[in-house]
Write an enzyme that holds these catalytic residues in place. Structure first.
Site, short mmCIF file in Angstrom:
data_model
loop_
_atom_site.label_atom_id
_atom_site.label_comp_id
_atom_site.label_asym_id
_atom_site.label_seq_id
_atom_site.Cartn_x
_atom_site.Cartn_y
_atom_site.Cartn_z
N GLU A 98 0.82 -1.14 -0.19
CA GLU A 98 0.10 0.05 -0.05
C GLU A 98 0.96 1.18 -0.07
O GLU A 98 2.14 1.22 0.24
CB GLU A 98 -0.65 -0.04 1.39
CG GLU A 98 -2.27 -0.52 1.07
CD GLU A 98 -3.10 0.49 0.43
OE1 GLU A 98 -2.53 1.45 -0.34
OE2 GLU A 98 -4.29 0.46 0.55
N ASP A 99 0.31 2.41 -0.57
CA ASP A 99 1.07 3.58 -0.39
C ASP A 99 0.99 4.33 1.14
O ASP A 99 1.79 4.70 1.55
CB ASP A 99 0.33 4.38 -1.56
CG ASP A 99 -0.86 4.84 -1.66
OD1 ASP A 99 -1.69 4.10 -0.99
OD2 ASP A 99 -1.47 5.57 -2.28
N ASP A 102 -4.83 5.13 5.90
CA ASP A 102 -5.35 6.36 6.40
C ASP A 102 -6.53 5.56 7.48
O ASP A 102 -6.40 5.59 8.65
CB ASP A 102 -5.75 7.40 5.45
CG ASP A 102 -6.57 8.70 6.18
OD1 ASP A 102 -6.22 8.76 7.23
OD2 ASP A 102 -7.08 9.40 5.23
N PHE A 151 -2.55 15.71 4.26
CA PHE A 151 -2.77 15.00 3.09
C PHE A 151 -1.52 15.46 2.39
O PHE A 151 -1.01 16.47 1.99
CB PHE A 151 -3.97 15.92 2.29
CG PHE A 151 -4.15 15.14 1.04
CD1 PHE A 151 -4.87 13.95 1.13
CD2 PHE A 151 -4.03 15.68 -0.23
CE1 PHE A 151 -5.35 13.16 -0.20
CE2 PHE A 151 -4.26 14.65 -1.40
CZ PHE A 151 -4.93 13.60 -1.29
N ARG A 164 1.49 12.33 -8.64
CA ARG A 164 2.13 11.05 -8.52
C ARG A 164 3.78 10.93 -8.85
O ARG A 164 4.37 10.31 -8.29
CB ARG A 164 1.35 10.08 -9.31
CG ARG A 164 0.14 9.93 -8.91
CD ARG A 164 -0.74 8.60 -9.42
NE ARG A 164 -2.07 8.47 -9.50
CZ ARG A 164 -2.79 8.08 -8.51
NH1 ARG A 164 -2.20 7.68 -7.51
NH2 ARG A 164 -4.01 8.05 -8.53
#
Ligand code: 5GP
Length: 180
Positions: A98-99, A102, A151, A164
């Site tokens: 996963e990046d 959250d 964020f 990205r």
């Protein structure tokens, strides 16, 4: 893109070192096994490419695409499967890449999905963990960095599908959001 960034959280060098550290941990964990390593599109693509090359162990790779954000900065809470993997995970050792974790909803959805398909084991490697955002329990086994409740973009992570390709991880200037 650089001009849109308020602050850099993790430099290219720090990310590289984290990938090497995690790659070695994964190599040790799966010695003698051939896990199915599943990258979560699109955010984990760069991270996956870097950590798998830091792990000298046999593995098979696949990708899955799920959506929950719909282009904003807050999760909608619903996770949908957009594009499935092609490999069969029944009886296999699964490593999810996963990046960022959250709320934990995406990860929980993925873990439940692979558990229902009969995976032998399921472990998680995430580049970023944002524990302050957690709404459901979803723990990672390998973590790059613990991030504050902001964020973040770059190194795979987007805002409105952009940023990205930023080579580092940073926080956007507030004016970028107010334009939308
Ligand atoms: P969760 O389901 O844990 O709330 O969110 C997982 C997904 O939400 C991540 O894979 C990522 O796509 C997105 N996400 C969560 N936090 C952030 C963030 O700070 N920046 C970006 N760009 N995406 C995020």
């Amino acid at each position: 893109m650089d001009n849109d960034i308020l602050k850099v959280l993790y430099s290219q060098n720090e990310i590289k070192e984290a990938c090497e550290r995690l790659g070695k941990q994964i190599q040790k964990e799966y010695e003698g096994k051939t896990p199915v390593v599943i990258g979560v599109l699109k955010g984990a693509v760069f991270f996956m490419a870097d950590i798998v090359r830091a792990a000298d162990t046999y593995m098979q790779m696949d990708f899955i695409d799920v959506s929950s954000y719909h282009g904003g900065t807050k999760s909608s809470g619903e996770v949908e499967l957009v594009t499935d993997i092609t490999l069969d995970v029944a009886g296999r050792d699964v490593l999810i890449i996963e990046d960022i974790v959250d709320t934990g909803q995406t990860l929980k959805f993925l873990m439940d999905t692979f558990a229902n398909r009969g995976a032998n084991s399921i472990k998680v490697c995430t580049l970023l963990d944002k524990p302050a955002g957690r709404l459901v329990e979803a723990n990672s086994d390998f973590i790059g960095f613990e991030v504050p409740n902001e964020f973040v973009v770059g190194y795979g992570l987007d805002y409105d599908e952009k940023y990205r390709n930023l080579p580092y991880i940073g926080v956007l200037k507030p004016k970028i959001y107010s334009h939308n």
